[in-house]
Design a protein around this motif. Sequence first.
Motif, PDB file in Angstrom:
ATOM      1  N   SER A   8       3.369  -1.439 -11.563  1.00 19.65           N
ATOM      2  CA  SER A   8       2.129  -1.352 -12.346  1.00 19.65           C
ATOM      3  C   SER A   8       0.949  -0.977 -11.462  1.00 19.65           C
ATOM      4  N   LEU A   9       0.844  -1.631 -10.304  1.00 17.39           N
ATOM      5  CA  LEU A   9      -0.256  -1.321  -9.401  1.00 17.39           C
ATOM      6  C   LEU A   9      -0.157   0.095  -8.847  1.00 17.39           C
ATOM      7  N   LYS A  10       1.055   0.560  -8.628  1.00 18.09           N
ATOM      8  CA  LYS A  10       1.234   1.928  -8.135  1.00 18.09           C
ATOM      9  C   LYS A  10       0.742   2.927  -9.178  1.00 18.09           C
ATOM     10  N   ARG A  11       1.082   2.700 -10.436  1.00 15.98           N
ATOM     11  CA  ARG A  11       0.603   3.590 -11.511  1.00 15.98           C
ATOM     12  C   ARG A  11      -0.922   3.566 -11.591  1.00 15.98           C
ATOM     13  N   ARG A  17      -7.425   3.976 -10.977  1.00 19.26           N
ATOM     14  CA  ARG A  17      -8.017   2.794 -11.626  1.00 19.26           C
ATOM     15  C   ARG A  17      -8.203   1.636 -10.655  1.00 19.26           C
ATOM     16  N   VAL A  18      -7.440   1.635  -9.554  1.00 21.23           N
ATOM     17  CA  VAL A  18      -7.645   0.686  -8.457  1.00 21.23           C
ATOM     18  C   VAL A  18      -7.625   1.484  -7.157  1.00 21.23           C
ATOM     19  N   ASN A  19      -8.321   0.976  -6.139  1.00 27.16           N
ATOM     20  CA  ASN A  19      -8.365   1.692  -4.870  1.00 27.16           C
ATOM     21  C   ASN A  19      -7.612   0.910  -3.786  1.00 27.16           C
ATOM     22  N   SER A  20      -7.490   1.519  -2.622  1.00 31.04           N
ATOM     23  CA  SER A  20      -6.709   0.899  -1.549  1.00 31.04           C
ATOM     24  C   SER A  20      -7.314  -0.426  -1.095  1.00 31.04           C
ATOM     25  N   ILE A  23      -6.073  -3.116  -3.364  1.00 30.05           N
ATOM     26  CA  ILE A  23      -4.681  -3.436  -3.055  1.00 30.05           C
ATOM     27  C   ILE A  23      -4.630  -4.267  -1.771  1.00 30.05           C
ATOM     28  N   ALA A  24      -5.432  -3.896  -0.771  1.00 30.32           N
ATOM     29  CA  ALA A  24      -5.481  -4.645   0.491  1.00 30.32           C
ATOM     30  C   ALA A  24      -5.945  -6.085   0.252  1.00 30.32           C
ATOM     31  N   ASP A  25      -6.864  -6.284  -0.674  1.00 28.26           N
ATOM     32  CA  ASP A  25      -7.323  -7.641  -0.999  1.00 28.26           C
ATOM     33  C   ASP A  25      -6.167  -8.500  -1.499  1.00 28.26           C
ATOM     34  N   ARG A  26      -5.253  -7.912  -2.240  1.00 32.60           N
ATOM     35  CA  ARG A  26      -4.088  -8.650  -2.726  1.00 32.60           C
ATOM     36  C   ARG A  26      -3.148  -9.018  -1.584  1.00 32.60           C
ATOM     37  N   VAL A  39       4.142   0.850  -0.112  1.00 31.00           N
ATOM     38  CA  VAL A  39       4.831   1.513  -1.219  1.00 31.00           C
ATOM     39  C   VAL A  39       3.812   1.995  -2.259  1.00 31.00           C
ATOM     40  N   ILE A  40       2.837   1.161  -2.551  1.00 34.08           N
ATOM     41  CA  ILE A  40       1.845   1.482  -3.582  1.00 34.08           C
ATOM     42  C   ILE A  40       0.932   2.622  -3.141  1.00 34.08           C
ATOM     43  N   THR A  41       0.404   2.527  -1.925  1.00 32.04           N
ATOM     44  CA  THR A  41      -0.605   3.497  -1.474  1.00 32.04           C
ATOM     45  C   THR A  41      -0.025   4.687  -0.722  1.00 32.04           C
ATOM     46  N   GLY A  42       1.162   4.516  -0.155  1.00 32.46           N
ATOM     47  CA  GLY A  42       1.726   5.570   0.672  1.00 32.46           C
ATOM     48  C   GLY A  42       1.093   5.651   2.041  1.00 32.46           C
ATOM     49  N   GLU A  43       0.291   4.653   2.382  1.00 34.30           N
ATOM     50  CA  GLU A  43      -0.414   4.611   3.659  1.00 34.30           C
ATOM     51  C   GLU A  43      -0.042   3.350   4.425  1.00 34.30           C
TER      52      GLU A  43
END
Length: 47
Positions: A8-11, A17-20, A23-26, A39-43
């Motif tokens: 879901s986060l990857k989509r 709709r969400v930024n890196s 995601i890093a905060d999570r 996996v989500i960001t590819g970075e």
Amino acid sequence: MARMLVESLKRLYEAGRVNSQQIADRVKKGTLSVEEYEVITGEPYED
């Protein structure tokens, strides 16, 4: 369940709709692992 969260986060990330930083905060909260971030960001994750 975690796999569904990652998918879901990857989509959302790919749709802009969400930024890196969000995601890093999570990762910092422990909701996601470093591997899941990558996996989500590819970075690579940088703390």
